[in-house]
Write a protein that holds these residues in place. Sequence first.
Motif, PDB file in Angstrom:
ATOM      1  N   ILE A  97       1.503  -2.555   1.852  1.00 25.84           N
ATOM      2  CA  ILE A  97       0.034  -2.676   2.373  1.00 25.84           C
ATOM      3  C   ILE A  97       0.068  -3.448   3.787  1.00 25.84           C
ATOM      4  O   ILE A  97      -0.935  -3.343   4.373  1.00 25.84           O
ATOM      5  N   ALA A  98       1.106  -3.297   4.477  1.00 23.36           N
ATOM      6  CA  ALA A  98       1.255  -3.688   5.882  1.00 23.36           C
ATOM      7  C   ALA A  98       2.436  -3.156   6.286  1.00 23.36           C
ATOM      8  O   ALA A  98       3.178  -3.709   6.564  1.00 23.36           O
ATOM      9  N   VAL A  99       2.323  -1.877   6.912  1.00 22.34           N
ATOM     10  CA  VAL A  99       3.661  -1.088   7.469  1.00 22.34           C
ATOM     11  C   VAL A  99       3.769  -1.564   8.967  1.00 22.34           C
ATOM     12  O   VAL A  99       2.860  -1.018   9.609  1.00 22.34           O
ATOM     13  N   ARG A 119      -4.018  -4.760  -7.660  1.00 24.14           N
ATOM     14  CA  ARG A 119      -5.269  -3.915  -7.514  1.00 24.14           C
ATOM     15  C   ARG A 119      -6.130  -4.334  -6.380  1.00 24.14           C
ATOM     16  O   ARG A 119      -6.981  -3.585  -5.695  1.00 24.14           O
ATOM     17  N   ARG A 120      -6.099  -5.513  -5.871  1.00 25.65           N
ATOM     18  CA  ARG A 120      -7.025  -5.985  -4.830  1.00 25.65           C
ATOM     19  C   ARG A 120      -6.379  -5.535  -3.328  1.00 25.65           C
ATOM     20  O   ARG A 120      -6.982  -5.525  -2.513  1.00 25.65           O
ATOM     21  N   ASN A 121      -5.146  -5.065  -3.330  1.00 20.65           N
ATOM     22  CA  ASN A 121      -4.700  -4.405  -2.262  1.00 20.65           C
ATOM     23  C   ASN A 121      -4.333  -2.820  -2.322  1.00 20.65           C
ATOM     24  O   ASN A 121      -3.788  -2.331  -1.470  1.00 20.65           O
ATOM     25  N   ALA A 127      -4.675   3.570   2.688  1.00 19.31           N
ATOM     26  CA  ALA A 127      -5.176   3.552   3.948  1.00 19.31           C
ATOM     27  C   ALA A 127      -3.672   3.491   4.554  1.00 19.31           C
ATOM     28  O   ALA A 127      -3.650   4.089   5.680  1.00 19.31           O
ATOM     29  N   GLU A 128      -2.908   2.709   4.499  1.00 19.35           N
ATOM     30  CA  GLU A 128      -1.843   2.441   5.358  1.00 19.35           C
ATOM     31  C   GLU A 128      -0.985   3.869   5.356  1.00 19.35           C
ATOM     32  O   GLU A 128      -0.546   4.430   5.950  1.00 19.35           O
ATOM     33  N   VAL A 129      -0.689   4.293   3.993  1.00 19.46           N
ATOM     34  CA  VAL A 129      -0.053   5.555   3.787  1.00 19.46           C
ATOM     35  C   VAL A 129      -0.789   6.734   4.343  1.00 19.46           C
ATOM     36  O   VAL A 129       0.081   7.511   5.223  1.00 19.46           O
ATOM     37  N   ASP A 130      -1.981   6.861   4.299  1.00 23.48           N
ATOM     38  CA  ASP A 130      -2.560   7.849   5.013  1.00 23.48           C
ATOM     39  C   ASP A 130      -2.634   7.686   6.630  1.00 23.48           C
ATOM     40  O   ASP A 130      -2.273   8.879   7.480  1.00 23.48           O
ATOM     41  N   ARG A 131      -2.584   6.513   7.068  1.00 21.60           N
ATOM     42  CA  ARG A 131      -2.353   6.278   8.482  1.00 21.60           C
ATOM     43  C   ARG A 131      -0.979   7.019   9.165  1.00 21.60           C
ATOM     44  O   ARG A 131      -0.947   7.264  10.370  1.00 21.60           O
ATOM     45  N   ALA A 171      -5.147  11.598  -6.750  1.00 19.41           N
ATOM     46  CA  ALA A 171      -6.295  11.946  -6.762  1.00 19.41           C
ATOM     47  C   ALA A 171      -6.974  10.953  -5.732  1.00 19.41           C
ATOM     48  O   ALA A 171      -8.160  11.524  -5.382  1.00 19.41           O
ATOM     49  N   MET A 172      -6.719   9.825  -5.195  1.00 18.04           N
ATOM     50  CA  MET A 172      -7.461   9.201  -4.281  1.00 18.04           C
ATOM     51  C   MET A 172      -7.488   9.763  -3.014  1.00 18.04           C
ATOM     52  O   MET A 172      -8.396   9.825  -2.110  1.00 18.04           O
ATOM     53  N   PHE A 173      -6.150  10.559  -2.733  1.00 18.41           N
ATOM     54  CA  PHE A 173      -5.890  11.029  -1.399  1.00 18.41           C
ATOM     55  C   PHE A 173      -6.782  12.493  -1.666  1.00 18.41           C
ATOM     56  O   PHE A 173      -7.473  12.849  -0.443  1.00 18.41           O
ATOM     57  N   LEU A 174      -6.749  13.233  -2.577  1.00 14.19           N
ATOM     58  CA  LEU A 174      -7.490  14.465  -2.729  1.00 14.19           C
ATOM     59  C   LEU A 174      -9.135  14.122  -2.528  1.00 14.19           C
ATOM     60  O   LEU A 174      -9.667  15.077  -2.042  1.00 14.19           O
ATOM     61  N   ALA A 175      -9.534  13.153  -3.326  1.00 11.86           N
ATOM     62  CA  ALA A 175     -10.834  13.069  -3.103  1.00 11.86           C
ATOM     63  C   ALA A 175     -11.402  12.584  -1.563  1.00 11.86           C
ATOM     64  O   ALA A 175     -12.614  12.908  -1.471  1.00 11.86           O
TER      65      ALA A 175
END
Length: 227
Positions: A97-99, A119-121, A127-131, A171-175
């Motif tokens: 959650i904070a890399v 689930r709140r994070n 977003a962190e992984v995608d970055r 699925a979240m990344f593919l979406a």
Amino acid sequence: MLQDSLFSDYEGDRWFERNRRALNAFDPSADLPLKLISLYGLTPQRVLEIGAANGFRLAAIHKRTSAEAVALEPSAQAVLNGKASFPFIKFIRGTAIAVPLRDSFDLVIVNFVFHWIDRRNLLRAVAEVDRLVRDGGYLLIGDFHPANQLQVPYQHLKTENVFTYKQNYAAMFLASGLYHSVSLLTAHHANKELQARVVESERIGAWLLRKELQGHYLGLMVNDTRG
């Protein structure tokens, strides 16, 4: 308390101690992420694994490709063990959650991490992984792969109201439209063998995705109707 904090504070160390013997006996030939890397002949120059334990998988990748390897891991004990065992890996203590990294990587591995995240994070972690995945790079996700979304009490912290969340995280990344699916391998959680028939609660998957910021868009010519 967020369950992410529990893993940073103490459960990460407890998990590592429970699994230390199994990690020492790691068989690269049975590992789904490594199977995908070999199947597609990936030769990344820079690899990051989030939730890397003591770096056992990164060590196997480095042996095959000589890639620069970076490990992010919440367990202080795992990091200490990894630094002693694999000095060629750069270890950073932290969570998804904070890399604390600004660089991007040719390959980012997130194997059996997303299901622990509060689930709140979750979207913050996505977003962190995608970055951290460079444009044109690869994301390798391993996790449970049920047909439905499942919430399961975590047996080692029953009094803390902690759960594991089993769902298709690729699925979240593919979406987003910024990734495409290269491959998916499914197997049985207990033995990691590729099996066609596995009960929903025990089916696992390893997804290989490729990131393209522009390549997935079709260009359309728009007529200029101005006078």
